[in-house]
Design an enzyme around this catalytic site. Structure first.
Site, PDB file in Angstrom:
ATOM      1  N   ASN A 108       0.859  -1.188   0.000  1.00  0.00           N
ATOM      2  CA  ASN A 108       0.000   0.000   0.000  1.00  0.00           C
ATOM      3  C   ASN A 108       0.896   1.239   0.000  1.00  0.00           C
ATOM      4  OD1 ASN A 108      -1.900   1.967   0.387  1.00  0.00           O
ATOM      5  ND2 ASN A 108      -2.383   1.399   2.509  1.00  0.00           N
ATOM      6  N   LYS A 151       0.109   4.375  -0.434  1.00  0.00           N
ATOM      7  CA  LYS A 151      -0.528   5.595   0.085  1.00  0.00           C
ATOM      8  C   LYS A 151      -0.199   6.783  -0.831  1.00  0.00           C
ATOM      9  CE  LYS A 151      -0.272   3.422   4.576  1.00  0.00           C
ATOM     10  NZ  LYS A 151      -0.301   3.513   6.016  1.00  0.00           N
ATOM     11  N   HIS A 162      -9.885   1.411   4.776  1.00  0.00           N
ATOM     12  CA  HIS A 162      -8.616   1.607   5.484  1.00  0.00           C
ATOM     13  C   HIS A 162      -8.840   2.602   6.622  1.00  0.00           C
ATOM     14  CE1 HIS A 162      -4.493   2.677   6.378  1.00  0.00           C
ATOM     15  NE2 HIS A 162      -4.115   1.588   5.720  1.00  0.00           N
ATOM     16  N   GLU A 188      -6.041  -4.671  10.646  1.00  0.00           N
ATOM     17  CA  GLU A 188      -5.056  -3.596  10.791  1.00  0.00           C
ATOM     18  C   GLU A 188      -5.377  -2.774  12.033  1.00  0.00           C
ATOM     19  OE1 GLU A 188      -2.847  -2.598   6.990  1.00  0.00           O
ATOM     20  OE2 GLU A 188      -4.526  -1.228   7.181  1.00  0.00           O
ATOM     21  N   GLY A 246       1.842   2.509  10.832  1.00  0.00           N
ATOM     22  CA  GLY A 246       2.833   3.580  10.707  1.00  0.00           C
ATOM     23  C   GLY A 246       3.515   3.967  12.001  1.00  0.00           C
ATOM     24  N   SER A 270       2.914  -1.908  10.626  1.00  0.00           N
ATOM     25  CA  SER A 270       4.340  -1.978  10.974  1.00  0.00           C
ATOM     26  C   SER A 270       4.982  -3.324  10.636  1.00  0.00           C
ATOM     27  CB  SER A 270       4.537  -1.621  12.452  1.00  0.00           C
ATOM     28  OG  SER A 270       4.142  -0.272  12.670  1.00  0.00           O
TER      29      SER A 270
HETATM   30  P1  PGA Z   1       2.453   0.513   7.767  1.00  0.00           P
HETATM   31  O1  PGA Z   1       1.014   0.736   7.108  1.00  0.00           O
HETATM   32  O2  PGA Z   1       2.999  -0.791   7.216  1.00  0.00           O
HETATM   33  O3  PGA Z   1       3.259   1.703   7.336  1.00  0.00           O
HETATM   34  O4  PGA Z   1       2.262   0.432   9.239  1.00  0.00           O
HETATM   35  C1  PGA Z   1       0.146  -0.342   6.926  1.00  0.00           C
HETATM   36  C2  PGA Z   1      -1.133   0.132   6.292  1.00  0.00           C
HETATM   37  O5  PGA Z   1      -1.584   1.244   6.584  1.00  0.00           O
HETATM   38  O6  PGA Z   1      -1.729  -0.551   5.462  1.00  0.00           O
END
Ligand code: PGA
Length: 222
Positions: free
Chosen positions: A12, A14, A98, A147, A153, A183
């Site tokens: 992803n 973003k 999400h 999630e 993040g 993460s």
């Molecule tokens: P991250 O994000 O791996 O940066 O924690 C995961 C997500 O939001 O799908």
């Protein structure tokens, strides 16, 4: 039903990457994805979906595309939106619900159910995100991403034990493929792949560097 081969690895991106970054990513990862037994899915920003689709076709790549969202509307006078029907044939999947969209764009269960319905009508498979096992899951879902918001993040993932427990609760509600996200790194990715329980990963920041992602891909293959 879209027969997704597991494990499913979803990158992803973003609101990151320029088009040259994305091209470079695809060039580097495609040859490795070729040999992967599961499914590699990339979710770039909407403006790059058409070009990414064309590039993947020209490389005869095994990588599949997902949109990061989809409009709740079927089409019409909704400036800034893109409908499911407009990206039919370009993407195989759409991430829906999400937590960043639930939080920043006030997406609720009703809106998400409309998005899921639109995706299904357009033959796009939703990847439906939930932060725990209590969240409502719209009708017709095959793939659920667990999630937890504290893990997204933050560098603080959930424990594999808890992720497994949540997955089992989710599976009691339906015959879903469950992914873990939050993460995920090179170091911990394998801990969240447990056959028939956790069958994929949704990776944000850990997916941006193609070399990093290739390492995750190789770990998921062993
Ligand atoms: P991250 O994000 O791996 O940066 O924690 C995961 C997500 O939001 O799908």
């Amino acid at each position: 039903m879209n027969e997704s081969k597991t494990p499913l690895l979803v990158a992803n991106f973003k609101a990151n990457q320029t088009w040259p970054d994305l091209e470079d990513w695809i060039d580097k990862v495609s040859p490795v994805a070729e040999k992967f037994e599961g499914t590699v899915i990339i979710s770039p920003s909407a403006p790059f979906i058409a070009a990414a689709s064309q590039k993947l076709k020209s490389l005869n790549s095994q990588i599949k595309l997902a949109s990061q969202d989809i409009s709740r509307f079927e089409g019409g006078a909704y400036t800034g939106e893109y409908s499911a029907a407009q990206i039919t044939g370009l993407v195989t999947y759409a991430i829906i619900g999400h937590s960043e969209r639930r939080r920043n764009f006030a997406e609720n269960d009703k809106i998400l159910a409309q998005k899921v319905e639109n995706a299904k009508k357009a033959k796009i498979t939703p990847i439906f995100c939930v932060e725990n096992s209590e969240i409502a899951i719209s009708q017709g879902i095959e793939i659920v991403a667990y999630e937890p918001t504290f893990a997204i993040g933050t560098g603080t993932p959930d424990t594999p034990q808890n992720a497994q427990a949540v997955s089992q609760k989710l599976k009691a509600k339906g015959d879903f493929i469950i992914l873990y996200g939050g993460s995920v790194t090179i170091a911990n990715c394998r801990d969240y792949l447990i056959k028939n329980i956790l069958e994929g990963l949704l990776i944000g920041s850990g997916s941006l560097d193609p070399n990093n992602f290739i390492t995750i891909l190789n770990s998921a293959s062993n």
